[in-house]
Design a protein around this motif. Sequence first.
Motif, PDB file in Angstrom:
ATOM      1  N   VAL A  67       0.851  -1.193   0.000  1.00  0.00           N
ATOM      2  CA  VAL A  67       0.000   0.000   0.000  1.00  0.00           C
ATOM      3  C   VAL A  67       0.887   1.243   0.000  1.00  0.00           C
ATOM      4  O   VAL A  67       1.748   1.405   0.862  1.00  0.00           O
ATOM      5  CB  VAL A  67      -0.943   0.015   1.230  1.00  0.00           C
ATOM      6  N   LEU A  68       0.674   2.093  -0.997  1.00  0.00           N
ATOM      7  CA  LEU A  68       1.398   3.365  -1.082  1.00  0.00           C
ATOM      8  C   LEU A  68       0.473   4.489  -0.640  1.00  0.00           C
ATOM      9  O   LEU A  68      -0.703   4.501  -1.006  1.00  0.00           O
ATOM     10  CB  LEU A  68       1.845   3.628  -2.527  1.00  0.00           C
ATOM     11  N   LEU A  69       1.020   5.420   0.125  1.00  0.00           N
ATOM     12  CA  LEU A  69       0.246   6.569   0.580  1.00  0.00           C
ATOM     13  C   LEU A  69       0.927   7.862   0.150  1.00  0.00           C
ATOM     14  O   LEU A  69       2.152   7.926   0.082  1.00  0.00           O
ATOM     15  CB  LEU A  69       0.115   6.557   2.102  1.00  0.00           C
ATOM     16  N   PRO A  70       0.124   8.902  -0.111  1.00  0.00           N
ATOM     17  CA  PRO A  70       0.706  10.156  -0.589  1.00  0.00           C
ATOM     18  C   PRO A  70       1.236  11.049   0.525  1.00  0.00           C
ATOM     19  O   PRO A  70       0.770  11.007   1.661  1.00  0.00           O
ATOM     20  CB  PRO A  70      -0.482  10.835  -1.275  1.00  0.00           C
ATOM     21  N   ALA A  71       2.210  11.859   0.151  1.00  0.00           N
ATOM     22  CA  ALA A  71       2.717  12.939   0.995  1.00  0.00           C
ATOM     23  C   ALA A  71       2.645  14.197   0.138  1.00  0.00           C
ATOM     24  O   ALA A  71       3.174  14.229  -0.975  1.00  0.00           O
ATOM     25  CB  ALA A  71       4.148  12.662   1.423  1.00  0.00           C
ATOM     26  N   LEU A  72       1.958  15.201   0.640  1.00  0.00           N
ATOM     27  CA  LEU A  72       1.755  16.433  -0.124  1.00  0.00           C
ATOM     28  C   LEU A  72       3.041  17.243  -0.207  1.00  0.00           C
ATOM     29  O   LEU A  72       3.690  17.515   0.804  1.00  0.00           O
ATOM     30  CB  LEU A  72       0.650  17.264   0.543  1.00  0.00           C
ATOM     31  N   LEU A  78       2.141  15.119  -5.386  1.00  0.00           N
ATOM     32  CA  LEU A  78       2.199  14.095  -4.353  1.00  0.00           C
ATOM     33  C   LEU A  78       3.427  13.212  -4.513  1.00  0.00           C
ATOM     34  O   LEU A  78       3.717  12.731  -5.599  1.00  0.00           O
ATOM     35  CB  LEU A  78       0.944  13.208  -4.426  1.00  0.00           C
ATOM     36  N   ASP A  79       4.134  13.026  -3.408  1.00  0.00           N
ATOM     37  CA  ASP A  79       5.185  12.026  -3.312  1.00  0.00           C
ATOM     38  C   ASP A  79       4.505  10.805  -2.674  1.00  0.00           C
ATOM     39  O   ASP A  79       3.367  10.898  -2.236  1.00  0.00           O
ATOM     40  CB  ASP A  79       6.316  12.561  -2.413  1.00  0.00           C
ATOM     41  N   TRP A  80       5.179   9.669  -2.606  1.00  0.00           N
ATOM     42  CA  TRP A  80       4.561   8.455  -2.085  1.00  0.00           C
ATOM     43  C   TRP A  80       5.497   7.730  -1.140  1.00  0.00           C
ATOM     44  O   TRP A  80       6.717   7.822  -1.267  1.00  0.00           O
ATOM     45  CB  TRP A  80       4.166   7.520  -3.249  1.00  0.00           C
ATOM     46  N   GLY A  81       4.912   7.026  -0.187  1.00  0.00           N
ATOM     47  CA  GLY A  81       5.666   6.194   0.746  1.00  0.00           C
ATOM     48  C   GLY A  81       4.838   4.958   1.073  1.00  0.00           C
ATOM     49  O   GLY A  81       3.623   4.938   0.848  1.00  0.00           O
ATOM     50  N   ALA A  82       5.487   3.933   1.608  1.00  0.00           N
ATOM     51  CA  ALA A  82       4.793   2.682   1.917  1.00  0.00           C
ATOM     52  C   ALA A  82       4.090   2.785   3.264  1.00  0.00           C
ATOM     53  O   ALA A  82       4.598   3.396   4.215  1.00  0.00           O
ATOM     54  CB  ALA A  82       5.789   1.534   1.929  1.00  0.00           C
ATOM     55  N   PRO A 103       2.816   8.955   5.135  1.00  0.00           N
ATOM     56  CA  PRO A 103       3.786   7.927   5.515  1.00  0.00           C
ATOM     57  C   PRO A 103       5.025   8.571   6.128  1.00  0.00           C
ATOM     58  O   PRO A 103       5.542   9.546   5.593  1.00  0.00           O
ATOM     59  CB  PRO A 103       4.116   7.235   4.187  1.00  0.00           C
ATOM     60  N   ALA A 104       5.467   8.012   7.251  1.00  0.00           N
ATOM     61  CA  ALA A 104       6.600   8.607   7.963  1.00  0.00           C
ATOM     62  C   ALA A 104       7.943   8.137   7.408  1.00  0.00           C
ATOM     63  O   ALA A 104       8.968   8.764   7.645  1.00  0.00           O
ATOM     64  CB  ALA A 104       6.507   8.265   9.449  1.00  0.00           C
ATOM     65  N   GLY A 105       7.932   7.048   6.663  1.00  0.00           N
ATOM     66  CA  GLY A 105       9.197   6.455   6.206  1.00  0.00           C
ATOM     67  C   GLY A 105       9.731   7.059   4.926  1.00  0.00           C
ATOM     68  O   GLY A 105       9.440   8.201   4.566  1.00  0.00           O
TER      69      GLY A 105
END
Length: 194
Positions: A67-72, A78-82, A103-105
């Motif tokens: 699952v990928l989640l966005p970071a604004l 949008l950037d993405w992280g797991a 996502p914090a990672g």
Amino acid sequence: MLRREFLAVRNRLTADDVREAAGALADRALGLPELAHARTVAAYVSVGSEPGTLALLDRLRARGVRVLLPALLPDNDLDWGAYTGEGSLARVQHGGKMALFEPAGERLGPDAVTGADVVLLPGLAVDARGMRLGRGGGSYDRVLARLERAGARAALVVLLYDSEVVEHVPAQAHDRPVHAVVTPSGLRRFRDGG
């Protein structure tokens, strides 16, 4: 004007309404064949009275789905992280906008979304043609344009409340219809996933 009306209806929902709808939404979404076969899903963490996504994210992960989640980003892209569970989320305040859970990672870059089999999109409404009314920030317009440029074949699915499936929303030339909408009471397809 239309966005304000949909937001006003959402803002009248109780925490119980939102929680109950989230469980039903997860059940319906997991019955979607595209999600059943997906290896990677780009999703988002709902905030406030948005249709809840956390139950769905956790159930996807339990199935072994990435699952990928966005970071604004500052320019609204949008950037993405797991997503690796609720502990992997950070609450981020973006200026005068609402706080988002991101996502914090490690960041995987804006193009990471092009590897997703399914992209779950936030929205305020969808119409009979599958046209989605977003919040107006343009972040997901960029995501959809990036998918198109990459020739990605991800299924586009919007998660909404039942009352947000309407006859018509305004659309612009660059807007793309989604493949399906999932609501707490069911599923509606607009075009096949290909």
